[in-house]
Design a protein around this motif. Structure first.
Motif, PDB file in Angstrom:
ATOM      1  N   PHE A 130     -13.485 102.814  14.990  1.00 24.08           N
ATOM      2  CA  PHE A 130     -12.591 101.711  15.319  1.00 24.08           C
ATOM      3  C   PHE A 130     -11.377 101.759  14.411  1.00 24.08           C
ATOM      4  O   PHE A 130     -11.388 102.425  13.374  1.00 24.08           O
ATOM      5  CB  PHE A 130     -13.321 100.371  15.125  1.00 24.08           C
ATOM      6  N   THR A 131     -10.336 101.011  14.814  1.00 23.10           N
ATOM      7  CA  THR A 131      -9.118 100.931  13.995  1.00 23.10           C
ATOM      8  C   THR A 131      -8.911  99.565  13.382  1.00 23.10           C
ATOM      9  O   THR A 131      -8.135  99.408  12.459  1.00 23.10           O
ATOM     10  CB  THR A 131      -7.871 101.199  14.870  1.00 23.10           C
ATOM     11  N   GLY A 132      -9.597  98.522  13.962  1.00 25.01           N
ATOM     12  CA  GLY A 132      -9.170  97.162  13.657  1.00 25.01           C
ATOM     13  C   GLY A 132      -7.836  96.869  14.328  1.00 25.01           C
ATOM     14  O   GLY A 132      -7.249  97.740  14.999  1.00 25.01           O
ATOM     15  N   SER A 133      -7.369  95.620  14.165  1.00 21.21           N
ATOM     16  CA  SER A 133      -6.113  95.229  14.809  1.00 21.21           C
ATOM     17  C   SER A 133      -5.495  94.052  14.082  1.00 21.21           C
ATOM     18  O   SER A 133      -6.173  93.050  13.829  1.00 21.21           O
ATOM     19  CB  SER A 133      -6.365  94.817  16.271  1.00 21.21           C
ATOM     20  N   PRO A 134      -4.214  94.149  13.757  1.00 16.40           N
ATOM     21  CA  PRO A 134      -3.558  93.000  13.113  1.00 16.40           C
ATOM     22  C   PRO A 134      -3.289  91.860  14.085  1.00 16.40           C
ATOM     23  O   PRO A 134      -2.934  90.769  13.651  1.00 16.40           O
ATOM     24  CB  PRO A 134      -2.218  93.588  12.626  1.00 16.40           C
ATOM     25  N   ILE A 135      -3.430  92.097  15.397  1.00 22.78           N
ATOM     26  CA  ILE A 135      -2.967  91.113  16.374  1.00 22.78           C
ATOM     27  C   ILE A 135      -4.033  90.669  17.360  1.00 22.78           C
ATOM     28  O   ILE A 135      -3.766  89.842  18.239  1.00 22.78           O
ATOM     29  CB  ILE A 135      -1.766  91.682  17.175  1.00 22.78           C
ATOM     30  N   TRP A 136      -5.224  91.192  17.261  1.00 26.11           N
ATOM     31  CA  TRP A 136      -6.253  90.823  18.234  1.00 26.11           C
ATOM     32  C   TRP A 136      -6.385  89.309  18.384  1.00 26.11           C
ATOM     33  O   TRP A 136      -6.507  88.785  19.492  1.00 26.11           O
ATOM     34  CB  TRP A 136      -7.600  91.433  17.850  1.00 26.11           C
ATOM     35  N   HIS A 137      -6.353  88.602  17.281  1.00 29.30           N
ATOM     36  CA  HIS A 137      -6.601  87.158  17.312  1.00 29.30           C
ATOM     37  C   HIS A 137      -5.504  86.394  18.057  1.00 29.30           C
ATOM     38  O   HIS A 137      -5.645  85.219  18.327  1.00 29.30           O
ATOM     39  CB  HIS A 137      -6.760  86.616  15.894  1.00 29.30           C
ATOM     40  N   GLN A 138      -4.426  87.078  18.405  1.00 29.37           N
ATOM     41  CA  GLN A 138      -3.376  86.427  19.193  1.00 29.37           C
ATOM     42  C   GLN A 138      -3.537  86.772  20.677  1.00 29.37           C
ATOM     43  O   GLN A 138      -2.567  86.800  21.432  1.00 29.37           O
ATOM     44  CB  GLN A 138      -1.991  86.847  18.696  1.00 29.37           C
ATOM     45  N   LEU A 139      -4.782  87.017  21.058  1.00 36.77           N
ATOM     46  CA  LEU A 139      -5.063  87.465  22.424  1.00 36.77           C
ATOM     47  C   LEU A 139      -4.504  86.536  23.484  1.00 36.77           C
ATOM     48  O   LEU A 139      -3.910  86.962  24.468  1.00 36.77           O
ATOM     49  CB  LEU A 139      -6.589  87.546  22.597  1.00 36.77           C
ATOM     50  N   TYR A 140      -4.693  85.241  23.301  1.00 37.81           N
ATOM     51  CA  TYR A 140      -4.225  84.270  24.290  1.00 37.81           C
ATOM     52  C   TYR A 140      -2.994  83.620  23.695  1.00 37.81           C
ATOM     53  O   TYR A 140      -3.059  83.019  22.626  1.00 37.81           O
ATOM     54  CB  TYR A 140      -5.320  83.239  24.550  1.00 37.81           C
ATOM     55  N   SER A 141      -1.911  83.713  24.386  1.00 39.54           N
ATOM     56  CA  SER A 141      -0.639  83.292  23.818  1.00 39.54           C
ATOM     57  C   SER A 141      -0.488  81.778  23.767  1.00 39.54           C
ATOM     58  O   SER A 141       0.334  81.182  24.452  1.00 39.54           O
ATOM     59  CB  SER A 141       0.497  83.919  24.632  1.00 39.54           C
ATOM     60  N   PHE A 142      -1.287  81.127  22.953  1.00 39.14           N
ATOM     61  CA  PHE A 142      -1.067  79.728  22.651  1.00 39.14           C
ATOM     62  C   PHE A 142      -1.609  79.441  21.273  1.00 39.14           C
ATOM     63  O   PHE A 142      -2.757  79.760  20.988  1.00 39.14           O
ATOM     64  CB  PHE A 142      -1.693  78.777  23.677  1.00 39.14           C
ATOM     65  N   PRO A 143      -0.909  78.773  20.391  1.00 37.15           N
ATOM     66  CA  PRO A 143       0.518  78.471  20.493  1.00 37.15           C
ATOM     67  C   PRO A 143       1.287  79.715  20.911  1.00 37.15           C
ATOM     68  O   PRO A 143       0.883  80.832  20.559  1.00 37.15           O
ATOM     69  CB  PRO A 143       0.881  78.045  19.082  1.00 37.15           C
TER      70      PRO A 143
ATOM     71  N   ASP B  84      -0.679  79.021  11.579  1.00 31.85           N
ATOM     72  CA  ASP B  84       0.152  80.184  11.268  1.00 31.85           C
ATOM     73  C   ASP B  84       1.585  79.897  11.704  1.00 31.85           C
ATOM     74  O   ASP B  84       1.915  78.777  12.087  1.00 31.85           O
ATOM     75  CB  ASP B  84      -0.424  81.472  11.885  1.00 31.85           C
ATOM     76  N   GLU B  85       2.416  80.917  11.651  1.00 31.78           N
ATOM     77  CA  GLU B  85       3.841  80.715  11.920  1.00 31.78           C
ATOM     78  C   GLU B  85       4.106  80.111  13.301  1.00 31.78           C
ATOM     79  O   GLU B  85       5.095  79.407  13.514  1.00 31.78           O
ATOM     80  CB  GLU B  85       4.588  82.055  11.827  1.00 31.78           C
ATOM     81  N   ARG B  86       3.232  80.426  14.239  1.00 33.81           N
ATOM     82  CA  ARG B  86       3.480  79.962  15.595  1.00 33.81           C
ATOM     83  C   ARG B  86       3.445  78.438  15.702  1.00 33.81           C
ATOM     84  O   ARG B  86       4.074  77.858  16.585  1.00 33.81           O
ATOM     85  CB  ARG B  86       2.451  80.579  16.552  1.00 33.81           C
ATOM     86  N   HIS B  87       2.709  77.800  14.810  1.00 32.81           N
ATOM     87  CA  HIS B  87       2.633  76.342  14.886  1.00 32.81           C
ATOM     88  C   HIS B  87       3.937  75.683  14.456  1.00 32.81           C
ATOM     89  O   HIS B  87       4.221  74.563  14.866  1.00 32.81           O
ATOM     90  CB  HIS B  87       1.477  75.837  14.012  1.00 32.81           C
ATOM     91  N   ARG B  88       4.703  76.378  13.641  1.00 34.76           N
ATOM     92  CA  ARG B  88       5.974  75.800  13.204  1.00 34.76           C
ATOM     93  C   ARG B  88       6.839  75.449  14.428  1.00 34.76           C
ATOM     94  O   ARG B  88       7.548  74.424  14.432  1.00 34.76           O
ATOM     95  CB  ARG B  88       6.716  76.782  12.292  1.00 34.76           C
ATOM     96  N   ALA B  89       6.754  76.305  15.455  1.00 34.12           N
ATOM     97  CA  ALA B  89       7.607  76.098  16.625  1.00 34.12           C
ATOM     98  C   ALA B  89       7.135  74.966  17.522  1.00 34.12           C
ATOM     99  O   ALA B  89       7.875  74.513  18.390  1.00 34.12           O
ATOM    100  CB  ALA B  89       7.687  77.398  17.440  1.00 34.12           C
ATOM    101  N   ILE B  90       5.902  74.502  17.331  1.00 32.27           N
ATOM    102  CA  ILE B  90       5.407  73.510  18.291  1.00 32.27           C
ATOM    103  C   ILE B  90       5.181  72.127  17.697  1.00 32.27           C
ATOM    104  O   ILE B  90       4.882  71.193  18.426  1.00 32.27           O
ATOM    105  CB  ILE B  90       4.110  73.988  18.999  1.00 32.27           C
ATOM    106  N   VAL B  91       5.291  72.004  16.391  1.00 29.69           N
ATOM    107  CA  VAL B  91       5.113  70.659  15.830  1.00 29.69           C
ATOM    108  C   VAL B  91       6.453  70.164  15.259  1.00 29.69           C
ATOM    109  O   VAL B  91       7.323  70.963  14.901  1.00 29.69           O
ATOM    110  CB  VAL B  91       4.022  70.610  14.728  1.00 29.69           C
TER     111      VAL B  91
END
Lengths: 334, 334, 334, 334, 334, 334
Positions: A130-143, B84-91
């Motif tokens: 595996f590589t891991g991922s810096p962005i996996w946790h942003q899978l669903y764009s909300f916020p 994280d940074e994304r919350h800055r834009a929504i609150v």
């Protein structure tokens, strides 16, 4: 049945390699894909002197088993991930160290380089992981995601793995990312972006495992066709969707094996992967390496399952035709 | 067609409420569900003196529009999330403050209490919104989750939202969580656990939005039936899967509207939600509140779409029967 | 839209014909198919003197409504059924009499003959209805059926209905069996056997209602095509399956409208009947009679539904083409 | 493959038990589920003295066969059914007697008590069978059912079977109703009602046979999960739907094996039952009893079929896992 | 609804243009796509002097109709086809001449050049049509095709159409091949090969008609996406599969409209084309030209159908969004 | 497993019969269906003297192989086809002669008569093959077909094949047309018309091959049932559709084995043919002849495949039941 069938040892790390090798041989496997945890393939000891690897090799030979690849999934995961408590359980103590996040990542990267060196010393040319991922946790764009941040994630991956792959190249070893949720690449789109991010360099390819595509409704044969030149190794593992309007495909934060999940891993041939089409695709692209069974099925007894899986692969794997059939029709009787 | 149809203003925050109210009235909506951002419903100003709310009410009345609920999704999200940074834009800036993670969460919680107070002052009893989640990012259990940690996530949610709901109770206002990925509850299993975590107290219910269930292959009518006593408000929004073996249901870290996503939001009636069955289920449970159109479709012009959606709801919503039909058959001609 | 659309009054017998005619006219129906219960069309009174029928006719005319057929389902059911308490509720008291089983059957048969006479007196040529069945209750062969007994059931049907159809023939009226579970014919096989049993005589045909085929997974267009020369009248009614692995297609001894049933009747266009294909089949066979809406939907308000159904039929019914299109292509430009 | 596989002898009653036992043993079965008809297990003779049962046991032992259950379907059917000519063929003459309906029912009830006594005398604790039903023939509510009558049907069932189960309790034997059309319980809803009617007493459970659920589109794994504590015995039998728009799911009053039926029984593994999911469900609930093949397929030679079925069960039945797999992943190499 | 809707006149050539224009205007069409047969648009007369075209233009203007394209399908077909008797019926007598096969082809090619000239004279820039195919009849490779012959077919197409497109280029007119069985291109693969054969020159593009893809199980939205830069004009036409195991997708050598065919053309919205996805794809690629209804449905009256189709297009065509919706969410209330 | 399993030698004509017979015997086949090309069965030599046939027979016997049928597909194709260059490759030089089209057809017809004579001399009664078709190339009616021409096509077929079948009748041999695209019959409709054209004479029947029906979405069991009295021989071959919205069911003028085709032939059991239902249908109609494997799969090695196919047939073919099962239930224990 032209391809060797191996057993990935990662899910059997509760057994010593000695015990496992005996079992696998008796089941009829052609070889083992050794996991870099348990006592199966310890990178630090492998580099600590020639005895360790010689003994491993002898153990395999006594059981009539080959080894074409090793699996370094756990340490690899820590290279790009945002580190949290869960990583402590999957990396060796010396990689975890004080647990400071960037420190863990850097030590994991160094260990991956060592893994290439150990593989070379063992005489093999393929390391999966595996590589891991810096962005996996942003899978669903909300916020709402800042998609420039997503772009930077692929870039960070390339920056962290580039130097590792340099060592792989130097050692004549190739890395095979197991495309998988939680990794930098987990589907067609992200695999395209990942390979581009790392400039499609040859040292970085794919350990293809169809079980991670099936729950996403992805077509394994099409994947193998599209990324034909980067399919370096193949896992045989299966997954089954059990969607009934109440169970979510996102799996409800439930552990594998829980009844209410919308999908789960199952023994090969018991799930949604179309292995017939996959074999045809592998035939087309000329893949001749091992089919390595990664056995995981929370509803089936493990030793029964390993044998069931081996029998399944033996009867499903077939060689391509060498003839154009209608051609034979043209040989008229005159 | 017994239920009022409102427009949720959250996706129109680029317009002033004055402009939007005129449009919505001309389209034929019965009312607005005001978003707590843009100038639509500003909680701090609402509590700053009676003029603000009186003017809002007059503006609505001039356009012949009612208001039964407000939407406080953005601030609510910050109550339980790892910030994280994304919350800055929504609150709002004063909630963000210095951005220190726990501080943001605490200020967001206070703002939610104020939102209940403002709603009461405005004379309405329903606030919809998000909760955020301490555990969403552990969606896929690798590195293997510590499931005790998942349990603690539900507990943390209850600890953070309990005091907020106390204020809701005191003000005679109810909160409706929009069950949604990235929230503490996003499917059947997690909704059950969430309601249990908060002791099924009446002040905490659901703003049901079927568009978040469809991409998970979940049955909206069954959801409404199971959680009948907690369906406090209903959004009308739709989503469509476009799975063809290449597009992942996980959506590939692509933004909404990208062609390669495996699913996307679409104007109501253009997607996979079975609204007919949903209406029948709402009839059964006796839901008589608004059907609030949350309009979002990256492939359709917005004003055309809002009108198309309104027409769709008007022709799809129908009242239940009051008769047992075969009974009529029993009235013989003697 | 060449065919008249009528409303079958059977499910509206709680209303007087006067009230119902006014409603139906205001909804835009072209006519009524009068049920032989309530005060809609009383056979005994119709034969009691000319005033009754003249007044009915005038009432229809005042509302601009036509009548092409009447429905005598309830009495017809008693002709072949094993009589039990349930029949008391559906036949007139003088038909029920002392309730002795064979007596009820014989009086019901006489009443059906009178119905033909009354129809003729009213100036119409089509009576729709049920036949009952001596063998319906042996639907599932356990304890194992004696299939000679099944054969005798068809024969008994023919013996009981032959003399009735003699009167129909004499009056110039045709009977249309509504193919339906609990009747002698309910699907393709049993309709074939029924028509054979009665020697395919012209006086006995079919009132086709697709809602009874849909829950059996039967193809309405194919049915109309196979029995083209016996399609004498058409009901427009719909049914929807709601099978989810828990609800049985056999409907669990639950009443219509219960949530746990595996299927239910719904307003036309809301269910599984493929009306588009049905219209094309009716066009092919040249059916030019009424499309009579039998409205029954336990989840929709009745008056809304009747109008919704009428609008559905108006937009779904279309005339066949009179041209071969590619022929037009052959008119070259010289 | 942990569970014993038995053959239910009911469909082989044309053979003497001696002949059948020899065949079954040679096929490789582990035991027989003896039918209480033919000469397989005669209740009256079993209670007539110890020799009969001792000889049966010896016959089984000589063939290396076990017996865990007997099947008393035919007499059980007569306990609640409205008796007609068909029952004469399935009950012993002394139970039929003069054929007076209530008399037959009462004698059948007594015979069921004797069956419990005979089972106990034979040293087994499980009797499978049918119950009959006072209300099955009211399956389709036309003429409209009086649903209070349906309620009374469940009550009558409880009144007739309560005293029988008292004897079962006294003898330490349990009854397993084979949920099946024509019985008091045939699906989820009716099984719930049946178990409630009899107060969920332990002596009354289920002999689960998935072939009766498949034609109703019901989910066998879900059934086993819901009624886990009442799954006392399992039949392995299969059914296949052959719906093509012309064949009715109601089967057209045709006998099993007729080409025009919409469904039929088939040899296990050749139909629509998902045995894989069923085995997983049985594993979850901890069912450890026999898998008893009830072989019935009108399109396959019987002896070939019994062996085909046995092979199918052997390769489909597997034990559950004892490991959480990702746990093994956590054993890092340090 | 941003795009104009036109009616292709090819299936109405039994009417004079004068009659047809009046009808089309009264139906509400925005314009006509004139067929080059009947008296609709006669190429030879168009080049014979300015009066002809001026009168056509005036006729259109009097009816408030525009013209954006003409259809030259019939003559185009003869350019590459092996000529047989059927072509005599579709080309003008002077093109047919003595019927010698190569002569017909060459004269058809010249007429296509004239068609470009006439279009330019009429002030329009789009000519739609067919190409014919030298290899269509080798569709099924038996007797086994010589695939070099197939390659030569594409080459022959390019040789015959290259000089025609030269004239189109000179006149500033573009050709749109209607991808269609019997043409050189009829699906994805053959369209790719066709465009390559003619060097992707701009003068040769596509008149996209989804009704020819649906019976092949092809995805119209994907087609439009792949060939985005060559979608020059769009037909709105639909087709429906009626496969039931007896009807072949190859249509059994039956004429359109025969009941036993496996598929047929139907009025738009009544078939299998997913127009919603098609509109979204057209929005993405920025297609702004006409949606031209080519109406053909052997089971529906033509004038009713044309109006039904127009209404369908009006309610299905919508403009794309100009907003990213979650962006609106980011405008927090501060 | 009552039916013999043979191997059709047509796709193995690159091997001498001697080599092939040895292989087939070692694989376990019961016999061979000899192709009339290669050196397998040469019609001219068979009629040239008794030695040839005696040697063939001895060769088979030495290998323990039977022969029930021969295959004369290639020459048969030339009887009705419009002859082109492709036929040169499939007919013997003396049939091709100077290649003049009508001459080839007439010589092919004579050779088919000789084939019947040779079969009789060899002691077998079944010749399988193709007929060719004068109208296949008019498959898609554009330019619009003259359907009188289609009618004439069937008539021409009858005129050309009638005299051939006269010889078959005289020799006591039957012809079995392999229903197949490019032949006069390829589906239900065209088979009906073909059998009618030739007056349903007994000498002309069907060699049923399900692989040609599956890509047309046709039901093989239904075909066998409808044409029961003309099913003279059965091929076991399979085909698989791979439709994904990009691949056409018409196969894009691509050769078998190309990845982009919408369907392809595959080894039996690997495709869409429902062999289980086919076997049941064959059982019903009493077909007792060979199941002849025609092996063709461009993605599988041929010798592996032939063995895989044989094993598949052995485990799929089963005999029908001789019992009515519920009958056994009626043997009560009295």
């Amino acid at each position: 049945m032209p391809r060797p069938v191996t057993l990935f040892t990662g899910q059997w790390a509760d057994l010593s390699l000695e015990d496992l090798a005996g079992k696998a041989a008796s089941f009829g496997f052609d070889g083992l894909e050794l996991a870099c945890w348990g006592d199966h393939f310890e990178v630090d000891r492998a580099l600590g002197g020639p005895d360790y690897l010689r003994e491993k090799r002898e153990l395999l030979e006594q059981n009539g088993l080959e080894c074409w690849a090793i699996g370094a999934h756990l340490v690899g995961q820590a290279v790009c991930d945002p580190i949290d408590e869960r990583h402590r359980a999957i990396v060796p103590p010396e990689v975890w160290g004080d647990g400071e996040r960037e420190g863990v990542r850097l030590r994991a990267a160094e260990r991956m380089k060592d893994t290439a060196r150990a593989a070379a010393a063992f005489g093999i040319t393929q390391v999966n992981g595996f590589t891991g991922s810096p962005i996996w946790h942003q899978l669903y764009s909300f916020p709402p995601n800042d998609f420039a941040e997503i772009d930077r994630g692929y870039q960070e991956f390339a920056e962290r793995w580039g130097p590792i792959i340099d060592v792989f190249d130097a050692e004549g070893v190739r890395f095979g990312l197991e495309v998988h949720p939680t990794e930098i690449a987990y589907d067609f789109v992200t695999t395209r972006r990942t390979l581009e991010a790392i400039d499609r360099r040859e040292g970085f390819g794919i350990n293809f495992d169809p079980s991670h595509l099936a729950p996403q409704f992805l077509d394994s044969a099409a994947f193998v066709t599209e990324f034909a030149d980067r399919i370096y190794h193949v896992h045989v593992k299966d997954a089954k969707r059990r969607l009934d309007g109440r169970r979510s495909i996102l799996a409800s934060h439930l552990n594998f094996g829980e009844r209410e999940r919308g999908w789960d891993f199952v023994s090969p041939g018991h799930g949604d992967v179309d292995f017939e089409e996959l074999v045809r695709a592998l035939n087309r692209i000329g893949y001749a390496g091992p089919l390595s069974i990664e056995w995981e099925d929370s509803g089936m007894e493990r030793e029964y399952g390993a044998q069931d899986a081996l029998a399944f692969v033996r009867r499903t794997d077939f060689a391509p035709s060498e003839l154009a059939f209608d051609a034979a029709m043209q040989k008229a009787d005159g």
